[in-house]
Design a protein around this motif. Structure first.
Motif, PDB file in Angstrom:
ATOM      1  N   SER A   1       0.832  -1.211   0.000  1.00 14.81           N
ATOM      2  CA  SER A   1       0.000   0.000   0.000  1.00 14.81           C
ATOM      3  C   SER A   1       0.859   1.250   0.000  1.00 14.81           C
ATOM      4  O   SER A   1       0.562   2.223  -0.714  1.00 14.81           O
ATOM      5  N   VAL A   2       1.916   1.247   0.796  1.00 12.93           N
ATOM      6  CA  VAL A   2       2.819   2.403   0.829  1.00 12.93           C
ATOM      7  C   VAL A   2       3.482   2.586  -0.527  1.00 12.93           C
ATOM      8  O   VAL A   2       3.572   3.713  -1.056  1.00 12.93           O
ATOM      9  N   ALA A   3       3.931   1.500  -1.128  1.00 10.54           N
ATOM     10  CA  ALA A   3       4.577   1.585  -2.435  1.00 10.54           C
ATOM     11  C   ALA A   3       3.594   2.072  -3.502  1.00 10.54           C
ATOM     12  O   ALA A   3       3.939   2.909  -4.346  1.00 10.54           O
ATOM     13  N   ALA A   4       2.366   1.563  -3.476  1.00 12.31           N
ATOM     14  CA  ALA A   4       1.364   2.006  -4.448  1.00 12.31           C
ATOM     15  C   ALA A   4       1.007   3.479  -4.245  1.00 12.31           C
ATOM     16  O   ALA A   4       0.858   4.232  -5.206  1.00 12.31           O
ATOM     17  N   GLY A   5       0.903   3.901  -2.994  1.00 13.10           N
ATOM     18  CA  GLY A   5       0.611   5.314  -2.710  1.00 13.10           C
ATOM     19  C   GLY A   5       1.725   6.226  -3.180  1.00 13.10           C
ATOM     20  O   GLY A   5       1.469   7.291  -3.775  1.00 13.10           O
ATOM     21  N   LEU A   6       2.975   5.832  -2.912  1.00 12.15           N
ATOM     22  CA  LEU A   6       4.101   6.646  -3.377  1.00 12.15           C
ATOM     23  C   LEU A   6       4.159   6.698  -4.902  1.00 12.15           C
ATOM     24  O   LEU A   6       4.470   7.745  -5.480  1.00 12.15           O
ATOM     25  N   ALA A   7       3.846   5.592  -5.552  1.00 16.43           N
ATOM     26  CA  ALA A   7       3.843   5.583  -7.018  1.00 16.43           C
ATOM     27  C   ALA A   7       2.758   6.492  -7.558  1.00 16.43           C
ATOM     28  O   ALA A   7       2.983   7.231  -8.533  1.00 16.43           O
TER      29      ALA A   7
ATOM     30  N   ASN B   1       4.493  14.481 -11.068  1.00 16.78           N
ATOM     31  CA  ASN B   1       5.563  14.588 -12.049  1.00 16.78           C
ATOM     32  C   ASN B   1       5.258  15.744 -12.983  1.00 16.78           C
ATOM     33  O   ASN B   1       4.219  15.806 -13.635  1.00 16.78           O
ATOM     34  N   SER B   2       6.130  16.733 -13.073  1.00 16.66           N
ATOM     35  CA  SER B   2       5.894  17.932 -13.871  1.00 16.66           C
ATOM     36  C   SER B   2       6.230  17.729 -15.343  1.00 16.66           C
ATOM     37  O   SER B   2       5.867  18.551 -16.168  1.00 16.66           O
ATOM     38  N   ASP B   3       6.882  16.661 -15.699  1.00 15.36           N
ATOM     39  CA  ASP B   3       7.269  16.436 -17.087  1.00 15.36           C
ATOM     40  C   ASP B   3       6.102  16.011 -17.966  1.00 15.36           C
ATOM     41  O   ASP B   3       6.109  16.253 -19.171  1.00 15.36           O
ATOM     42  N   THR B   4       5.112  15.385 -17.403  1.00 12.28           N
ATOM     43  CA  THR B   4       4.001  14.892 -18.207  1.00 12.28           C
ATOM     44  C   THR B   4       2.715  15.569 -17.794  1.00 12.28           C
ATOM     45  O   THR B   4       2.602  16.130 -16.697  1.00 12.28           O
ATOM     46  N   LYS B   5       1.739  15.517 -18.694  1.00 14.68           N
ATOM     47  CA  LYS B   5       0.422  16.063 -18.367  1.00 14.68           C
ATOM     48  C   LYS B   5      -0.394  14.955 -17.728  1.00 14.68           C
ATOM     49  O   LYS B   5      -0.994  14.137 -18.408  1.00 14.68           O
TER      50      LYS B   5
END
Length: 179
Positions: free
Chosen positions: A128-134, A141-145
């Motif tokens: 759950s922590v890994a999925a939340g961080l992802a 992420n500012s590189d993509t819309k």
């Protein structure tokens, strides 16, 4: 160690203090008489099942006879002993020598237990922590819309998360898109 040497080592243990009762010795003799290849002939089996002789004498004679016959015969005796008296088989001195671990050998069973002793709740919490961080990394992420994509994902989320949480996330995404 050969089975004959093991049997010689275990002979005193087996014949001492009546560890084997008469029924178990008879079962072992019958199994050795009926197994293929036949370990004991019918005459030998009758001799070792003779109720007129003492159990100690019959068992001692049986073990000596098997040792003279060879390793295969001794191995079949151990197999019969394991089937008919498993607790006694596990307590044999030769089995204890075989069970003693080599200090230089790695115990994989213990190591496997050490790696897996946390349980399923720990796994679910880490996942759950890994999925939340992802999800946070993907949304921030500012590189993509990602605003449009995140809005589509969160739009279908009333089943997964509550409406209040969804509304808060949508407001947050709208504020980010204005900046």
């Amino acid at each position: 160690q050969s089975y004959c040497h093991r049997l010689q080592h275990d002979m005193y243990f087996l014949t001492n203090t009546s560890r084997l009762n008469e029924q178990v010795v008879d079962k072992i003799v019958l199994q050795l008489n009926r197994v293929y290849p036949q370990i004991l002939t019918n005459e030998e089996a009758e001799k070792f099942r003779n109720p007129k002789a003492s159990l100690h004498t019959r068992l001692s004679d049986l073990l000596k006879h098997l040792q003279k016959k060879g390793d295969r015969h001794c191995q079949e005796f151990y197999r019969a002993l394991q089937i008919n008296a498993e607790q006694l088989f596990n307590d044999l001195p030769s089995r204890k020598i075989l069970k003693t671990p080599d200090p230089t050998e790695i115990d994989t069973g213990k190591e496997q237990y050490m790696l897996n002793d946390r349980g399923p709740v720990f796994f679910l919490a880490c996942f759950s922590v890994a999925a939340g961080l992802a999800l946070v990394w993907y949304c921030c992420n500012s590189d993509t819309k990602v605003i449009g994509r995140a809005r589509r994902i969160l739009g279908f989320s009333p089943i997964i998360i509550g409406r209040h949480v969804r509304n808060i996330c949508m407001l947050y995404l709208e504020d980010i898109s204005r900046d």
